[in-house]
Design an enzyme around this catalytic site. Structure first.
Site, mmCIF file in Angstrom:
data_model
loop_
_atom_site.group_PDB
_atom_site.id
_atom_site.type_symbol
_atom_site.label_atom_id
_atom_site.label_comp_id
_atom_site.label_asym_id
_atom_site.label_seq_id
_atom_site.Cartn_x
_atom_site.Cartn_y
_atom_site.Cartn_z
ATOM 1 N N GLU A 108 0.821 -1.211 0.000
ATOM 2 C CA GLU A 108 0.000 0.000 0.000
ATOM 3 C C GLU A 108 0.861 1.270 0.000
ATOM 4 O OE1 GLU A 108 -3.569 1.948 2.785
ATOM 5 O OE2 GLU A 108 -2.107 0.572 3.672
ATOM 6 N N LYS A 113 -9.523 3.274 -2.106
ATOM 7 C CA LYS A 113 -9.792 2.647 -0.812
ATOM 8 C C LYS A 113 -11.128 3.122 -0.238
ATOM 9 C CE LYS A 113 -7.336 1.829 3.577
ATOM 10 N NZ LYS A 113 -6.086 2.187 4.312
ATOM 11 N N CYS A 147 -5.706 -2.672 2.867
ATOM 12 C CA CYS A 147 -5.396 -2.541 4.295
ATOM 13 C C CYS A 147 -6.632 -2.553 5.201
ATOM 14 C CB CYS A 147 -4.551 -1.282 4.514
ATOM 15 S SG CYS A 147 -3.582 -1.306 6.047
#
Length: 259
Positions: free
Chosen positions: A41, A110, A144
């Site tokens: 990431e 995200k 994540c």
């Protein structure tokens, strides 16, 4: 299918250095015979969020240029982890997926922003799923903190994903959560989970890798240690259907009870 996990350190707020490192690691992974390369990431800037106006990749152009060039040259698929991007007036944590022809086949911002690392102060959340196909296999990608939302991952699997990729910068203080959640996501969705975490430190956190590849039955096929590495792991895709036949959870779901 051979998947290469690129576990690396990230130079805080230094895109130029990080692009050089990532290109080298991608070439290393290709030389090991990987079919798909997976990056961590925010590899272009790290979590230098206060300087995004200076260092974020505008419209992702630098990232897309590098990944498409290398994927085509090396005939390899790249799940590009994620990078900080500027789109219009806003900043995002963005994953690009590029196939071996050099075509961008997925772009994902995200969806769940992590308040403990101040993402919500600097980034905008995405609103779409991340489903794509490589070599005829349906896959999904999350980033994540998305890992903590099982319904988000399940929605990708219900739409056909058989492999879930999870690039991350997951701090070592919560690394036990990382390990348990990854294994749980693989078991409950009867799919492969390929997770790539960074190593090293930034001004606020320490990261100790522990990237993982987990099979649909929950076996941990590989775990990275606390150092930079490129590891190729072979996935036996037929195992997905074998596991789903043994315990047919998708047939046994009672969706009307879950709403």
């Amino acid at each position: 299918m051979k998947v290469a996990c690129v576990q690396l350190d990230i130079a805080f707020g230094n895109p130029k250095e990080n692009f050089i490192t990532v290109e080298k690691k991608i070439r290393d992974a290709a030389s090991l015979g990987a079919d798909i390369i997976v990056l961590p990431e925010m590899w272009n800037t790290g979590y230098d969020l206060t300087r995004l106006a200076e260092i974020a990749d505008v419209e992702g152009e630098d990232t897309k240029r590098l990944l498409t060039k290398l994927s085509k040259e090396l005939s390899i698929h790249i799940v590009g982890g994620s990078v900080s991007t500027k789109k219009g007036d806003n900043f995002f944590n963005t994953m690009y997926v590029v196939n071996s022809l050099g075509e961008i086949i997925a772009e994902y911002d995200k969806a769940h922003l992590f308040k403990l690392m101040d993402e919500h102060h600097y980034l905008e959340a995405g609103n779409g799923k991340n489903l794509f196909s490589l070599d005829g296999i349906e896959m999904g990608g999350i980033i994540c903190y998305d890992l903590r939302f099982p319904e988000w991952i399940r929605s990708h699997v219900l739409d056909g994903a058989k492999i879930i990729f999870v690039p991350a910068q997951w701090p070592d203080k919560r690394i036990d959560h990382w390990k348990i959640l990854l294994q749980a996501r693989a078991i409950e969705n009867q799919c492969y989970v390929v997770a790539v975490n960074r190593v090293g430190k930034d001004p606020n956190n320490s990261f100790n890798g522990n990237s993982m590849v987990i099979a649909p039955w929950g076996e941990i096929l590989w775990t990275g240690e606390n150092e930079e590495t490129v590891k190729v792991v072979e996935l036996t895709l037929s195992e997905i259907e074998e596991v789903r036949k043994r315990i047919p959870i998708f047939q046994d779901r009672r969706e009307t009870l879950y709403k």
